[in-house]
Design an enzyme around this catalytic site. Structure first.
Site, short mmCIF file in Angstrom:
data_model
loop_
_atom_site.label_atom_id
_atom_site.label_comp_id
_atom_site.label_asym_id
_atom_site.label_seq_id
_atom_site.Cartn_x
_atom_site.Cartn_y
_atom_site.Cartn_z
CB SER A 105 -39.27 -25.40 21.48
OG SER A 105 -40.21 -24.67 20.74
CE LYS A 108 -42.67 -24.13 23.95
NZ LYS A 108 -41.95 -23.84 22.70
CE1 TYR A 203 -43.63 -28.11 23.31
CE2 TYR A 203 -44.17 -27.54 21.04
CZ TYR A 203 -43.30 -27.48 22.11
OH TYR A 203 -42.12 -26.80 22.00
#
Length: 386
Positions: A105, A108, A203
């Protein structure tokens, strides 16, 4: 047909071939460290104002029953790096300090940077509804469509999309299957919103999967190419990129990754993770992620005025994230960071706003997809001590 769809179609044959030919034999136990690995490789000179002893001790304990390899870089006032462990539990070969790995992640951060560049070019409006750029995305149940800002700050109200399992063991059985981002998003929006946009911060990958689609719609180009020309190349991230569609391999030098599958240590390096796409499919190195951190906070990847907005937590009860990055306070210092976890891989990048201290690590750990705090506490927090 988009460039990404074409690439995925070309790579499907590769994925199918590997699915039938790759032999991932469960490993009965942890191999002994390669001779000499009890003393991890540590660079000099040391950075100032951090607990080097704690990091060196953490590396000296690798490999153990969970972590097979660890790569750490500390920057800011001075520089320090260390590596320990094994490249492969079968051979005991030493870990590669410059290995490529699945960065999860932390992808991102790159996606947010690309979107904010489009904002700076006035091709995207942060407060415009996402339906302006993806008019066919949302069904009528979304009476109030989320804005681009809502997506960037995880406050869109979108529900999680389709997946190939919720646990590593469930996903492992489907590791060579393809679940497209379009399928992920379609399953999400079909459920309707979980809450009104801006009401809560939750999230999840879904926000950034939609942002990847937005980038493609606005630019008429593939997300992967936009990430390369806007972020990777300008910042000198020469060893960072994305797999070719569903290609399950990590190309180039890399350390093997492991997870517990059915109670046995199993190699999970080869895995088609294209469903994570703009939310988590990036492959990188610690040196390249350090370049990303310095480029971002130094104003190269995102204009300073927009960086201020990126590092602003929404005024929502319990919110901790700005855009992509999460805010922490450690020893009285404000730290902005992002974790990334895929089966067998745990990644962290973090920095103070003034870049007086940065840390990046990649850890090959069987516990990578569980509570990552013990790994963060062991391999990252000492960088902000002292």
């Amino acid at each position: 047909m988009t460039a990404r769809t074409t690439a995925r179609a070309r790579a499907t044959a590769v994925s199918a071939l590997l699915a039938s030919s790759l032999l991932l034999v469960p490993l009965a136990g942890t191999a002994a460290a390669h001779p000499g690995q009890s003393s991890p490789a540590v660079s000099t000179p040391r950075a100032e104002g951090f607990d080097a002893t704690a990091l060196e001790r953490a590396l000296a304990e690798v490999p153990d029953g969970d972590v097979s390899a660890a790569l750490i870089r500390v920057g800011g006032k001075g520089g320090w790096s260390g590596a320990a462990g094994v490249r492969d539990l079968r051979t005991g070969a030493p870990a590669l300090p410059h290995a490529r790995f699945r960065a999860g992640s932390t992808t991102k951060v790159v996606t947010a940077a690309v979107v904010l560049q489009l904002v700076a070019e006035k091709r995207v409006d942060l407060d415009a509804p996402v339906s302006r750029y993806l008019p066919d995305l949302l069904p009528p149940s979304f009476t109030e469509p989320p804005t681009v800002r809502h997506l960037l700050t995880y406050t869109s109200g979108l529900r999680p999309g389709a997946s190939l399992g919720s646990t590593t063991e469930e996903m492992y059985a489907h590791r060579f299957e393809t679940l497209t981002p379009e399928e992920v998003v379609a399953a999400s929006v079909a459920q309707g919103p979980a809450h009104d946009p801006g009401e809560r911060q939750v999230y999840g990958n879904i926000h950034y999967t939609v942002l990847g689609m937005l980038i493609e719609a606005v630019t008429g180009d593939s997300y992967e190419h936009q990430a390369a020309v806007r972020v990777f190349r300008p910042l000198g991230m020469r060893h960072t990129g994305f797999p070719g569609g569903p290609d399950p391999r990590v190309h180039g030098p890399h350390n093997r990754a492991y997870a517990d599958i059915g109670g046995r240590t199993t190699d999970v390096t080869e895995w088609n993770m294209s469903d994570r796409w703009a939310a988590g499919d990036m492959i990188s190195t610690t040196a390249d992620l350090e370049r990303l951190v310095f480029g971002l906070f130094g104003g190269e990847a995102v204009p300073p005025s927009l960086l201020d907005q990126m590092l602003t937590v929404p005024d929502i009860d319990g919110a901790t994230y700005g855009m992509a990055l999460e805010r922490f306070v450690i020893g009285g210092r404000e730290i902005w960071g992002k974790t990334g976890s895929r089966p067998g891989y745990h990644t962290v990048l973090g920095a103070t706003r003034d870049l007086s201290r940065t840390v990046v690590y990649s850890v090959n750990a069987k516990s990578a997809r569980e509570d990552g705090f013990p790994l963060v506490q062991r391999f990252a927090l000492p960088a902000f001590a002292g």
